[in-house]
Design a protein around this motif. Structure first.
Motif, PDB file in Angstrom:
ATOM      1  N   THR A  84       1.711  81.089  53.734  1.00  0.00           N
ATOM      2  CA  THR A  84       0.820  80.057  53.884  1.00  0.00           C
ATOM      3  C   THR A  84       1.224  78.879  54.571  1.00  0.00           C
ATOM      4  OG1 THR A  84       1.840  79.390  51.737  1.00  0.00           O
ATOM      5  CG2 THR A  84       0.209  80.823  51.429  1.00  0.00           C
ATOM      6  N   ASP A  85       2.386  78.891  54.932  1.00  0.00           N
ATOM      7  CA  ASP A  85       2.769  77.456  55.469  1.00  0.00           C
ATOM      8  C   ASP A  85       4.046  78.041  56.159  1.00  0.00           C
ATOM      9  OD1 ASP A  85       2.903  75.069  56.574  1.00  0.00           O
ATOM     10  OD2 ASP A  85       4.026  74.206  54.801  1.00  0.00           O
ATOM     11  N   LEU A  86       4.238  77.691  57.503  1.00  0.00           N
ATOM     12  CA  LEU A  86       5.438  77.627  58.222  1.00  0.00           C
ATOM     13  C   LEU A  86       5.715  76.586  59.291  1.00  0.00           C
ATOM     14  CD1 LEU A  86       6.750  80.993  59.787  1.00  0.00           C
ATOM     15  CD2 LEU A  86       6.742  78.991  61.285  1.00  0.00           C
ATOM     16  N   THR A  87       6.840  76.288  59.132  1.00  0.00           N
ATOM     17  CA  THR A  87       7.470  75.027  60.163  1.00  0.00           C
ATOM     18  C   THR A  87       8.721  75.360  60.759  1.00  0.00           C
ATOM     19  OG1 THR A  87       8.517  73.800  58.231  1.00  0.00           O
ATOM     20  CG2 THR A  87       6.102  72.927  59.150  1.00  0.00           C
ATOM     21  N   VAL A  88       8.900  74.884  62.008  1.00  0.00           N
ATOM     22  CA  VAL A  88      10.368  75.076  62.578  1.00  0.00           C
ATOM     23  C   VAL A  88      10.961  73.808  62.827  1.00  0.00           C
ATOM     24  CG1 VAL A  88      11.212  75.926  64.622  1.00  0.00           C
ATOM     25  CG2 VAL A  88       9.414  77.238  63.739  1.00  0.00           C
ATOM     26  N   GLU A  89      12.029  73.721  62.438  1.00  0.00           N
ATOM     27  CA  GLU A  89      12.787  72.224  62.529  1.00  0.00           C
ATOM     28  C   GLU A  89      14.059  72.436  63.139  1.00  0.00           C
ATOM     29  OE1 GLU A  89      13.141  71.470  58.287  1.00  0.00           O
ATOM     30  OE2 GLU A  89      10.912  71.272  58.347  1.00  0.00           O
ATOM     31  N   ASP A  90      14.588  71.497  63.851  1.00  0.00           N
ATOM     32  CA  ASP A  90      15.831  71.362  64.426  1.00  0.00           C
ATOM     33  C   ASP A  90      16.789  71.285  63.176  1.00  0.00           C
ATOM     34  OD1 ASP A  90      16.205  71.430  66.893  1.00  0.00           O
ATOM     35  OD2 ASP A  90      15.230  69.402  67.325  1.00  0.00           O
ATOM     36  N   THR A  91      17.769  71.707  63.235  1.00  0.00           N
ATOM     37  CA  THR A  91      19.044  71.689  62.270  1.00  0.00           C
ATOM     38  C   THR A  91      19.104  70.120  62.071  1.00  0.00           C
ATOM     39  OG1 THR A  91      19.842  73.655  63.058  1.00  0.00           O
ATOM     40  CG2 THR A  91      21.284  72.229  61.419  1.00  0.00           C
ATOM     41  N   PRO A  92      19.269  69.554  60.872  1.00  0.00           N
ATOM     42  CA  PRO A  92      19.527  68.297  60.640  1.00  0.00           C
ATOM     43  C   PRO A  92      20.727  67.796  61.031  1.00  0.00           C
ATOM     44  CG  PRO A  92      19.100  69.459  58.473  1.00  0.00           C
ATOM     45  CD  PRO A  92      19.206  70.369  59.580  1.00  0.00           C
ATOM     46  N   ILE A  93      20.944  66.508  61.766  1.00  0.00           N
ATOM     47  CA  ILE A  93      22.026  66.193  62.474  1.00  0.00           C
ATOM     48  C   ILE A  93      23.293  66.266  61.743  1.00  0.00           C
ATOM     49  CG2 ILE A  93      22.748  64.347  63.804  1.00  0.00           C
ATOM     50  CD1 ILE A  93      20.300  63.730  64.686  1.00  0.00           C
ATOM     51  N   GLU A  94      23.111  65.943  60.483  1.00  0.00           N
ATOM     52  CA  GLU A  94      24.181  66.126  59.420  1.00  0.00           C
ATOM     53  C   GLU A  94      24.957  67.398  59.642  1.00  0.00           C
ATOM     54  OE1 GLU A  94      21.493  64.812  58.167  1.00  0.00           O
ATOM     55  OE2 GLU A  94      21.988  63.207  56.876  1.00  0.00           O
ATOM     56  N   GLU A  95      24.117  68.535  59.861  1.00  0.00           N
ATOM     57  CA  GLU A  95      24.737  69.624  59.805  1.00  0.00           C
ATOM     58  C   GLU A  95      25.338  70.131  61.012  1.00  0.00           C
ATOM     59  OE1 GLU A  95      22.232  72.828  58.140  1.00  0.00           O
ATOM     60  OE2 GLU A  95      21.420  71.439  56.598  1.00  0.00           O
ATOM     61  N   VAL A  96      24.446  69.320  62.264  1.00  0.00           N
ATOM     62  CA  VAL A  96      25.048  69.434  63.462  1.00  0.00           C
ATOM     63  C   VAL A  96      26.464  68.888  63.582  1.00  0.00           C
ATOM     64  CG1 VAL A  96      24.798  69.185  65.962  1.00  0.00           C
ATOM     65  CG2 VAL A  96      22.815  69.407  64.404  1.00  0.00           C
ATOM     66  N   ILE A  97      26.545  67.648  63.082  1.00  0.00           N
ATOM     67  CA  ILE A  97      27.716  66.917  62.993  1.00  0.00           C
ATOM     68  C   ILE A  97      28.960  67.713  62.570  1.00  0.00           C
ATOM     69  CG2 ILE A  97      29.159  64.797  62.451  1.00  0.00           C
ATOM     70  CD1 ILE A  97      27.289  64.048  64.453  1.00  0.00           C
ATOM     71  N   GLU A  98      28.496  68.375  61.085  1.00  0.00           N
ATOM     72  CA  GLU A  98      29.687  69.053  60.295  1.00  0.00           C
ATOM     73  C   GLU A  98      29.946  70.304  61.202  1.00  0.00           C
ATOM     74  OE1 GLU A  98      28.279  70.628  56.533  1.00  0.00           O
ATOM     75  OE2 GLU A  98      27.635  68.805  56.194  1.00  0.00           O
ATOM     76  N   GLN A  99      28.974  70.944  62.034  1.00  0.00           N
ATOM     77  CA  GLN A  99      29.607  72.182  62.919  1.00  0.00           C
ATOM     78  C   GLN A  99      30.375  71.453  64.037  1.00  0.00           C
ATOM     79  OE1 GLN A  99      25.899  73.939  64.473  1.00  0.00           O
ATOM     80  NE2 GLN A  99      25.049  74.101  62.636  1.00  0.00           N
ATOM     81  N   VAL A 100      30.130  70.280  64.561  1.00  0.00           N
ATOM     82  CA  VAL A 100      31.107  69.929  65.654  1.00  0.00           C
ATOM     83  C   VAL A 100      32.388  69.558  64.913  1.00  0.00           C
ATOM     84  CG1 VAL A 100      31.706  67.656  67.148  1.00  0.00           C
ATOM     85  CG2 VAL A 100      29.229  68.471  66.584  1.00  0.00           C
ATOM     86  N   PHE A 101      32.413  69.089  63.843  1.00  0.00           N
ATOM     87  CA  PHE A 101      33.927  68.918  63.235  1.00  0.00           C
ATOM     88  C   PHE A 101      34.413  70.434  62.726  1.00  0.00           C
ATOM     89  CE2 PHE A 101      32.013  64.883  61.561  1.00  0.00           C
ATOM     90  CZ  PHE A 101      32.348  64.054  62.725  1.00  0.00           C
ATOM     91  N   ALA A 102      33.588  71.110  62.422  1.00  0.00           N
ATOM     92  CA  ALA A 102      34.159  72.431  61.934  1.00  0.00           C
ATOM     93  C   ALA A 102      34.867  73.099  63.366  1.00  0.00           C
ATOM     94  CB  ALA A 102      33.119  73.439  61.652  1.00  0.00           C
ATOM     95  N   LEU A 103      34.265  72.764  64.594  1.00  0.00           N
ATOM     96  CA  LEU A 103      35.082  73.480  65.749  1.00  0.00           C
ATOM     97  C   LEU A 103      36.334  73.064  65.843  1.00  0.00           C
ATOM     98  CD1 LEU A 103      31.947  73.069  68.375  1.00  0.00           C
ATOM     99  CD2 LEU A 103      32.607  75.053  67.221  1.00  0.00           C
ATOM    100  N   GLU A 104      36.659  71.894  65.430  1.00  0.00           N
ATOM    101  CA  GLU A 104      38.182  71.177  65.809  1.00  0.00           C
ATOM    102  C   GLU A 104      39.236  72.247  65.183  1.00  0.00           C
ATOM    103  OE1 GLU A 104      40.153  68.272  66.464  1.00  0.00           O
ATOM    104  OE2 GLU A 104      39.187  69.183  68.042  1.00  0.00           O
TER     105      GLU A 104
END
Lengths: 327, 261
Positions: free
Chosen positions: A307-327
């Motif tokens: 009935t409804d569908l949206t595509v979103e960028d991953t929230p920046i918080e999570e992006v940043i978390e991923q950046v830190f996880a790379l360390e």
């Protein structure tokens, strides 16, 4: 603003090492440490370099203990660098020359400089005297700050009677009365409600537009950063992980997108499409690889009663978390 | 003058803050009168048994009591509250705001907190001094008065520098509240002439905790019993101690900013 180098803030191989006492827990260890202190060196900031140009608003991101506040304190002259160099408005900050101090300001969201028992206006007067701000200039600056922050109703109440948000407004006003060219803002919106955060944010933007001041800002709220900063510097363990446009950060470190789907019959198991999380409103959030987004969307629409569908960028918080996880 | 300008600014703030708590005014005044009364009663008891204490007659001791009160007032008015706040600020990290101001940081931390009611003690002390002088029946020559003013100034500088040295220690040893309490305690010894005490204590009260310069020396000055060497000594010691306190402050601030690591 005229400076010999074109950067308002110039940082080169800046390093700060703290030596901290260490001891194990327990009474015996406590006594031992009275006599023999073990110390360990910790690099709070481990050799960072960047330039900030006049008029820029730069977001400084990193988890707790990443070295953000230490860097801000070195740039505002409160801490001496262990090695490396920094110049702000062409002055070496650690010398804390008066001409330098008159042109910068530091706002710390968790600490206040206003006198508790008296109205903020009296603290403003005190700053006027210490910074030797001529009365006409003081009045016009105050008027301007009042336009942006609506201070009028609150500056005459004792500070202890103000709400956290009102107090923050006054703190910021007190820090800007001398019209600094460089603003160091350390968590300026911490603890404030969403409306007040938005107010402070739009104030910082307006102030920057009106005065051309350079702003270096740290915040845990990504909304602050998204709203204010085109450029971000991500710092972790005292090192810079990323320095560039916010949009590039997302492009570079976010390998996923989020598809939010609502189905006619409520919940269904969508885990075969990707990592799925059920949402409160009955929808499902699917984390899918960026490159697969189109294909999976198509599949969902074709096979399920969507009935409804949206595509979103991953929230920046999570992006940043991923950046830190790379360390 | 910068010192007076800033002192006035903070004095104004002090008045504004205190006006928020009006009842304090009465309590403080009562407290001042009570402790002065107790001190006077003490003197009366002593002099009901003897008419002179090691060369100090009742009027001279009354003058000393006045000076003791006045100096205590000066300490309580600005030195103690400001330096207590300094110690808190070092502990809590709020000293940052002082260091970021385009003004001499030592000057700022020294006058930043004012307890206005202590002005009572200064006024009361002044009144007691005048009473003692009238009682003695001997006028005060212009020379003695100038010497008195000089010794009061030197005494204030010495006591301030001493407190400043203690407060600056907080940069190294974070928990030091008690050290100021100890000073308050030792200061009580200043209500009697230090010449009454045994030699070791006299030396301690002159050099280690310089209470003698704050009370006995000015009292000797105004009653005309001060030797020139002592006056010179007081002034030199004031200059010396102030210099040391200033240097120590600079080292402390440097340490605070972590120049050491």
């Amino acid at each position: 603003m005229t400076t010999a180098t074109s950067a308002a803030i110039h940082v080169e191989q800046l390093k700060k090492t703290y030596s901290i006492h260490e001891r194990e827990s327990g009474l015996a260890a406590a006594f031992r440490s009275l006599l023999f202190r073990k110390t360990r060196n910790i690099d709070a900031v481990a050799g960072i370099s960047f330039d900030v140009h006049p008029g820029e608003i730069v977001g400084f991101l990193g988890p707790n203990g990443a070295g953000k506040t230490t860097t801000l304190k070195m740039l505002s002259g409160l801490l001496h660098p262990t090695s490396g160099a920094c110049r702000v408005l062409d002055c070496p900050p650690h010398r804390r020359e008066k001409r330098f101090l008159r042109r910068i300001t530091l706002v710390m969201g968790q600490r206040n400089q206003l006198v508790w028992d008296i109205p903020a206006m009296d603290s403003f007067e005190l700053n006027r005297a210490i910074y030797r701000i001529p009365l006409p200039l003081f009045k016009s600056t105050l008027k301007e700050l009042d336009d942006l922050l609506e201070l009028n109703a609150i500056v005459r109440k004792p500070v202890r009677n103000l709400s956290l948000g009102e107090r923050m407004k006054c703190e910021i006003a007190a820090a800007l009365l001398h019209r600094p060219d460089v603003l160091f803002l350390d968590e300026p919106t911490i603890g404030l409600d969403v409306t007040m955060q938005r107010r402070i944010r739009s104030f910082i933007r307006d102030y920057n537009t009106r005065t051309g001041a350079t702003v270096l800002l740290t915040s845990h709220y990504m909304a602050d950063v998204e709203a204010l900063c085109r450029r971000v510097i991500v710092i972790h363990h005292g090192r810079i992980l990323f320095d560039g446009d916010l949009s590039d950060l997302v492009q570079r470190f976010s390998s996923t997108k989020t598809i939010v789907v609502k189905l006619e019959n409520g919940g269904a198991d969508l885990s075969r499409f990707g990592h799925s999380v059920a949402l409160e409103d009955g929808g499902v959030a699917l984390r899918v690889p960026r490159s697969e987004t189109a294909r999976i969307t198509e599949q969902l629409l074709a096979t399920l009663p969507v009935t409804d569908l949206t595509v979103e960028d991953t929230p920046i918080e999570e992006v940043i978390e991923q950046v830190f996880a790379l360390e | 003058m910068k010192l007076l300008r800033l002192l006035w600014l903070y004095f104004r703030l002090g008045i504004l803050s205190e006006m928020e708590y009006r009842i304090n005014f009465i309590i403080q005044l009562g407290q001042s009168l009570l402790s002065l009364g107790a001190a006077g009663a003490n003197l009366a008891i002593v002099f009901s048994h003897t008419s002179s204490l090691n060369g100090w007659d009742p009027p001279a001791l009354t003058v000393l009591l006045g000076i003791f009160f006045m100096m205590g007032g000066v300490i309580g008015f600005v030195i103690e509250p400001s330096l207590q706040r300094l110690m808190e600020d070092i502990r809590e990290g709020t000293l940052d705001f002082v260091l970021m101001k385009p003004e001499d940081s030592q000057l700022l931390v020294s006058v930043r907190q004012v307890r206005i009611w202590k002005l009572f003690d200064i006024g009361l002390g002044g009144a007691v001094i005048v009473t003692g002088l009238l009682w003695s029946g001997e006028g005060v020559s212009a020379v003695n008065f100038s010497v008195f003013a000089l010794t009061i100034l030197a005494g204030t500088v010495i006591v301030y520098s001493f407190w400043m040295l203690l407060a600056t220690l907080t940069f190294w040893f974070v928990k030091l509240e008690n050290i100021l309490v100890i000073f308050q305690f030792v200061y009580q010894a200043g209500r009697w002439p230090v010449t009454l005490y045994p030699a070791w204590l006299r030396i301690a009260l002159t050099v280690i905790v310089p209470v003698a310069f704050a009370t006995t020396v000015p009292a000797q000055a105004i009653t005309g019993g001060l030797e020139t060497e002592m006056l010179a000594g007081a002034i030199l010691f004031a200059v010396f101690l102030f210099g040391v306190a200033r240097m120590f402050w600079k080292i402390g601030v440097k340490r605070y900013s972590g120049a050491s690591s």
